[in-house]
Design a protein around this motif. Structure first.
Motif, short mmCIF file in Angstrom:
data_model
loop_
_atom_site.label_atom_id
_atom_site.label_comp_id
_atom_site.label_asym_id
_atom_site.label_seq_id
_atom_site.Cartn_x
_atom_site.Cartn_y
_atom_site.Cartn_z
N SER A 14 47.73 46.46 47.01
CA SER A 14 47.41 46.17 46.03
C SER A 14 45.84 46.79 45.54
CB SER A 14 47.28 44.73 46.37
OG SER A 14 46.71 44.22 46.96
N GLY A 15 45.59 46.45 44.71
CA GLY A 15 43.69 46.30 44.51
C GLY A 15 43.21 46.60 45.85
N THR A 16 43.15 45.55 46.84
CA THR A 16 42.48 44.81 47.20
C THR A 16 42.35 45.57 48.80
OG1 THR A 16 42.76 42.87 47.00
CG2 THR A 16 41.93 42.75 49.30
N GLY A 17 43.95 46.72 49.05
CA GLY A 17 43.19 48.19 49.47
C GLY A 17 42.40 49.13 49.15
N ALA A 18 42.53 49.10 48.33
CA ALA A 18 41.64 49.50 47.79
C ALA A 18 40.51 49.76 47.86
CB ALA A 18 42.48 50.48 46.77
N TRP A 19 39.94 48.54 47.91
CA TRP A 19 38.06 48.01 47.87
C TRP A 19 38.00 48.29 49.28
CZ3 TRP A 19 38.83 41.74 46.16
CH2 TRP A 19 37.82 42.13 45.11
N GLU A 20 38.86 47.73 50.30
CA GLU A 20 38.34 48.36 51.42
C GLU A 20 38.73 49.26 52.02
OE1 GLU A 20 40.61 45.42 54.66
OE2 GLU A 20 40.10 46.97 56.51
N ALA A 21 39.23 50.35 51.46
CA ALA A 21 39.63 51.45 51.98
C ALA A 21 37.50 52.43 51.04
CB ALA A 21 40.26 52.81 51.38
N ALA A 22 37.04 51.95 49.83
CA ALA A 22 36.16 52.08 49.38
C ALA A 22 35.40 52.72 50.05
CB ALA A 22 36.13 51.56 48.16
N LEU A 23 35.20 50.88 51.09
CA LEU A 23 34.13 50.49 51.61
C LEU A 23 33.97 50.77 53.01
CD1 LEU A 23 34.27 46.38 50.53
CD2 LEU A 23 32.40 47.97 50.30
N VAL A 24 35.12 51.48 53.57
CA VAL A 24 35.29 51.98 55.12
C VAL A 24 35.25 53.21 55.22
CG1 VAL A 24 36.55 49.98 56.25
CG2 VAL A 24 38.07 51.56 55.25
N ASN A 25 35.32 53.16 54.43
CA ASN A 25 35.72 54.98 53.99
C ASN A 25 33.13 55.71 54.22
OD1 ASN A 25 38.19 57.09 54.70
ND2 ASN A 25 38.76 54.77 53.31
N THR A 26 32.95 55.12 53.71
CA THR A 26 31.47 54.92 53.06
C THR A 26 30.67 54.94 53.90
OG1 THR A 26 31.63 53.42 51.58
CG2 THR A 26 31.88 55.83 51.03
N LEU A 27 30.67 53.47 54.70
CA LEU A 27 29.72 52.98 55.67
C LEU A 27 29.46 52.62 56.81
CD1 LEU A 27 29.49 50.20 52.60
CD2 LEU A 27 27.31 51.85 52.82
N SER A 28 28.60 52.07 57.55
CA SER A 28 28.65 52.05 58.83
C SER A 28 27.89 50.52 58.99
CB SER A 28 27.98 52.30 59.20
OG SER A 28 27.99 53.76 59.14
N PRO A 29 28.92 49.98 60.01
CA PRO A 29 28.22 48.59 60.27
C PRO A 29 27.02 47.93 60.46
CG PRO A 29 29.41 49.58 62.22
CD PRO A 29 28.68 49.80 61.01
N GLY A 30 26.55 46.82 59.49
CA GLY A 30 24.59 46.43 59.67
C GLY A 30 24.59 46.95 58.09
N ASP A 31 25.50 48.69 57.40
CA ASP A 31 24.64 48.67 56.29
C ASP A 31 24.26 47.78 55.11
OD1 ASP A 31 24.99 51.56 57.28
OD2 ASP A 31 26.32 51.83 55.95
N ARG A 32 23.21 47.28 54.63
CA ARG A 32 22.75 46.67 53.59
C ARG A 32 23.41 47.39 52.07
NH1 ARG A 32 16.81 45.73 52.47
NH2 ARG A 32 17.59 44.64 50.23
N VAL A 33 23.90 47.02 51.31
CA VAL A 33 24.89 46.67 49.87
C VAL A 33 24.39 45.84 49.19
CG1 VAL A 33 26.88 47.73 51.41
CG2 VAL A 33 26.71 45.86 50.34
N LEU A 34 24.28 46.51 47.55
CA LEU A 34 23.72 45.56 46.89
C LEU A 34 24.93 44.95 45.68
CD1 LEU A 34 21.65 44.62 44.93
CD2 LEU A 34 21.09 46.62 43.65
N CYS A 35 25.15 43.39 45.55
CA CYS A 35 26.15 43.75 45.07
C CYS A 35 25.99 42.12 44.26
CB CYS A 35 27.73 43.16 45.60
SG CYS A 35 28.27 43.45 47.05
N PHE A 36 26.48 42.44 42.53
CA PHE A 36 26.42 41.75 41.74
C PHE A 36 27.46 40.37 41.54
CE2 PHE A 36 24.67 45.60 41.10
CZ PHE A 36 23.82 45.53 41.08
N GLU A 37 27.30 39.10 41.24
CA GLU A 37 27.67 37.97 41.38
C GLU A 37 28.33 38.00 39.53
OE1 GLU A 37 26.16 34.93 41.91
OE2 GLU A 37 28.14 33.46 41.61
#
Ligand code: PLP
Length: 392
Positions: A65-88
């Protein structure tokens, strides 16, 4: 059990109605996913899929589902403790943020009122202040399905460029791809997240990541744990026409047919059709004397409209009546919007009379629920559809 005749109206903002042609394509016999017939399908499919994302780079397809694709985007590009900017921007942006935190990322969540898109001004400010480049990614939900608001992704890209900031741009297009103008390469997006069940007119079950060269480079240094979601083995196997695990073969048959339909209509026409249906829906809502949730004229969604009910009226009561009396499903209010809004999906396999029927059902439901509405709203929508503004 209530006897139902005719077709159910599935007017939630996804999953959407699946065209007959796509259903037929999916009913083909299952093939050997390691055989030559399947490899041919993959070789035809992936370039056609890339067109819809507006990319010449790889698009990774997951049985997910789309939720899996969200996770794939994050785990393929980032490392533990990285800062990310998100918008509510709403419920889905909030869920993506929660996922990022659960994965061990440090999220800066720009607050929002769930009526507007990601604020390019706030992005510019935060990125300019981050002179040490601690922010590794900016995550934006292009079309927030809980609110019917479309964020201005090119303006977020411009904010990154103005600050000369190297953060990756990750964009969720789960309810915009194939419905609202979107361009992965031209807009400088690094990872585009999508799913099968909305503008692509398929059942749920496929998740996508379109991947830029910058994101691919980041993936070789990224240290969040990944296995199933790892892009590398998929891209490698795809070159030979295969997948590292059993792909969702029959959904891929459906996808090929859905992509053929989108190409036949032409993406600019597909986007214009959605925009026109969205405009007609807003004409109805405002004509009824109700409020569209989206508060910025530049950000109205082409794929759905969230309708705010007056104080003291329960949006779920309206939905219940519409389902019970007219066999139509409308989207519920999510998260903090529960009971306050209902959502009309007008995306995917959809035409003028589907919208006219949908809006007629909504009007009857509102009246039966005791919500005060002016009757001319429906006529105003029909005038938009007919393309003849009223003279009197
Ligand atoms: N992001 C957006 C914008 C969505 O609309 C949805 C689902 O509707 C999701 C993410 C989550 O996708 P899924 O429910 O397919 O996991």
């Amino acid at each position: 059990m209530t006897l139902r005749t005719g077709r159910h109206f599935l007017q939630i903002p996804g999953p959407t109605n699946v065209p007959e042609q796509v259903l037929r394509a999916m009913s083909a016999p299952v093939v050997d996913h390691r055989g030559p017939e399947f490899a041919d399908l993959t070789h035809r499919l992936l370039p056609a899929l890339a067109e819809v994302f507006g990319t010449s780079g790889p698009v990774v397809v997951f049985p997910a589902s789309g939720t899996g694709a969200w996770e794939a985007a994050l785990v393929n590009t980032l490392s533990p403790g990285d800062r990310v900017l998100c918008f509510e921007t709403g419920h889905f942006a909030t869920l993506w943020r929660t996922m990022a935190e659960q994965l061990g990322l440090r999220v800066e969540f720009v607050p929002g009122d769930w009526r507007r898109g990601a604020d390019p001004g706030a992005a510019a400010e935060r990125l300019a202040a981050d002179t040490g480049h601690a922010i590794k990614a900016v995550c934006v939900v292009h079309n927030e399905t809980s609110t019917g608001v479309t964020s201005r992704v090119p303006e977020i890209r411009a904010a990154l460029d103005a600050a000369d900031h190297p953060a990756l741009l990750l964009v969720d297009t789960i309810s915009s791809l194939g419905s609202i103008d979107y361009r992965h390469d031209a807009w400088g997006v690094d990872v585009t997240v999508a799913g099968s069940q909305k503008g692509l007119m398929l059942p749920p079950g496929l998740g996508f990541n379109a991947v830029s060269a910058g994101a691919l480079a980041a993936s070789s240094a990224a240290r969040l744990p990944r296995s199933y979601w790892d892009w590398g083995p998929v891209i490698e196997a795809n070159a030979a026409g295969f997948f590292p695990y059993t792909p969702a073969t029959n959904l891929l048959y459906g996808l090929e047919e859905a992509l053929r339909m989108l190409a036949e209509e032409g993406l600019p026409q597909v986007f214009a059709r959605h925009a026109r249906h969205a405009a007609a829906t807003r004409a109805a809502v405002r004509g009824w004397g109700l409020e569209v949730l989206c508060a910025d004229e530049r950000e109205h969604s082409g794929s759905l409209t969230a309708v705010l009910l007056p104080e003291g009226h329960d949006a779920d009561k309206v939905r219940e009546i519409v389902l019970d009396r007219f066999d139509m499903s409308l989207g519920t209010g999510l998260g903090r919007l529960a009971g306050k809004v209902f959502r009309i999906g007008h995306l995917g396999h959809f035409n003028d009379l589907t919208l006219a029927g949908t809006l007629a059902g909504v009007r009857m439901g509102l009246e039966l629920a005791g919500v005060p509405v002016r009757r001319q709203g429906l006529d105003e929508a029909l005038d938009v559809l007919a393309g003849c503004p009223r003279t009197g």
